[in-house]
Motif scaffolding. Structure first.
Motif, mmCIF file in Angstrom:
data_model
loop_
_atom_site.group_PDB
_atom_site.id
_atom_site.type_symbol
_atom_site.label_atom_id
_atom_site.label_comp_id
_atom_site.label_asym_id
_atom_site.label_seq_id
_atom_site.Cartn_x
_atom_site.Cartn_y
_atom_site.Cartn_z
ATOM 1 N N LEU A 123 -8.692 -2.530 4.572
ATOM 2 C CA LEU A 123 -8.425 -3.963 4.464
ATOM 3 C C LEU A 123 -8.991 -4.723 5.663
ATOM 4 N N ALA A 162 -5.246 2.194 4.432
ATOM 5 C CA ALA A 162 -5.240 0.828 3.895
ATOM 6 C C ALA A 162 -5.538 -0.193 4.987
ATOM 7 N N PRO A 172 -1.044 4.285 4.153
ATOM 8 C CA PRO A 172 -1.044 2.961 4.789
ATOM 9 C C PRO A 172 -2.030 2.851 5.946
ATOM 10 N N LEU A 193 -0.676 4.665 -1.622
ATOM 11 C CA LEU A 193 -1.831 4.739 -0.734
ATOM 12 C C LEU A 193 -1.413 5.168 0.667
ATOM 13 N N ALA A 239 0.837 -1.207 0.000
ATOM 14 C CA ALA A 239 0.000 0.000 0.000
ATOM 15 C C ALA A 239 0.869 1.252 0.000
ATOM 16 N N ARG A 240 1.876 1.255 0.851
ATOM 17 C CA ARG A 240 2.751 2.430 0.951
ATOM 18 C C ARG A 240 3.494 2.681 -0.359
#
Length: 295
Positions: free
Chosen positions: A203, A199, A196, A194, A189-190
């Motif tokens: 998620l 995320a 994190p 995105l 993600a990072r």
């Protein structure tokens, strides 16, 4: 529960033991604890617990005693210090054969040992968010339930002595995998641009959610691995026990095996006292992800 039965002993006041003790104090129990480390004894006293001078004093003060120990050697030592009509709730992650040896030794002294490992991290222990995996003599286990309720979210009785540990090994096999998979997802993600933290939130609400994503994902986002909820040092011990159990049963565990080198790398990088979430730092090094003070 009669007032006399409100006395509970705790042997081992580390991350898990101290959290259980503090929750039991808040639940109204008189908690008598001992740990060889002075700082841990002082922490227990600050939380409202009573400090014993040794394991023998704990044995003399309580009919139900909880053990949260770092090694089989520690269990062997305390098993020589407890006698009488006591029930010992053994919550540590140790080889079943070593617990069975202690069970037989304690039985000769009139003590019943129950095998009751815990599923949950140190942070979960503080919040009373533990699951007890109970096994051993059912009649004695039932007597401990009011105490177990004082520090756990749920409790399962799994049958004969040793079944609790077997379930714990399966649970920790998943933890080993999910912890590393959480690190992979946070890094992905990072690197993709995105946020994190967002995320982890998103998620955690989807099909790929896991308890490790919820508990350790935030640590990985912040790159903050102290204070540890479970240290890599302790986790290495657990991994060895699970690995030996898997090999003895010849049970396929390719994903578990794949995580071993990542935890080993965390140890090699001097992260023994850091939280196991530090596997994220290990993988970030391989991913060349820009760092801002992992600690």
């Amino acid at each position: 529960m009669p007032m006399a039965a409100r006395n509970v002993g705790i042997l081992g006041l580390g991350i898990m033991g101290s959290a259980m003790a503090a929750n039991l104090v808040r639940a109204g129990f008189r908690v008598i604890g001992f740990d060889p480390v002075p700082a841990r004894r002082r922490r227990h006293a600050r939380a409202g617990g009573l400090v014993a001078k040794d394991a023998e004093e704990v044995s003399a003060s309580a009919g139900i005693i909880i053990c949260s120990l770092p090694s089989s050697k520690a269990l062997e030592s305390i098993s020589k210090s407890i006698s009488g009509r006591k029930i010992v709730v053994e919550t540590s992650t140790l080889p079943i054969a070593d617990k069975e040896k202690a069970r037989r030794r304690l039985a000769r002294a009139g003590v019943t040992l129950l095998d009751c490992p815990l599923s949950g991290t140190g942070a979960q222990a503080k919040a009373g968010d533990l699951v007890v995996l109970g096994s051993g003599m059912l009649s004695k286990y039932r007597k401990t339930v009011p105490v177990l309720k004082g520090f756990s979210r749920s409790r399962y009785y799994l049958g004969r002595f040793g079944n609790g540990s077997k379930m714990k090994f399966a649970a920790n096999l998943l933890v080993a995998i999910h912890n590393v998979s959480t690190a992979e997802a946070v890094i992905l993600a990072r690197k993709s641009g995105l946020d994190p933290a967002l995320a982890v939130k998103v998620l955690g609400d989807g099909a790929g959610a896991s308890r490790m994503l919820q508990v350790r994902g935030p640590l990985m986002v912040r790159r903050k691995y102290r204070p540890a909820t479970v240290t890599n040092e302790t986790w290495r011990k657990d991994m060895k026990i699970i690995g030996a159990f898997v090999r003895a049963l010849r049970s396929p565990a390719p994903l578990f095996s794949a995580t071993k080198s990542i935890y080993a790398a965390a140890m090699a990088q001097g992260r023994a006292k850091q939280d196991t979430a530090a596997v994220c730092a290990v993988l970030e090094g391989r991913a060349r992800t820009p760092k801002r003070g992992a600690r």
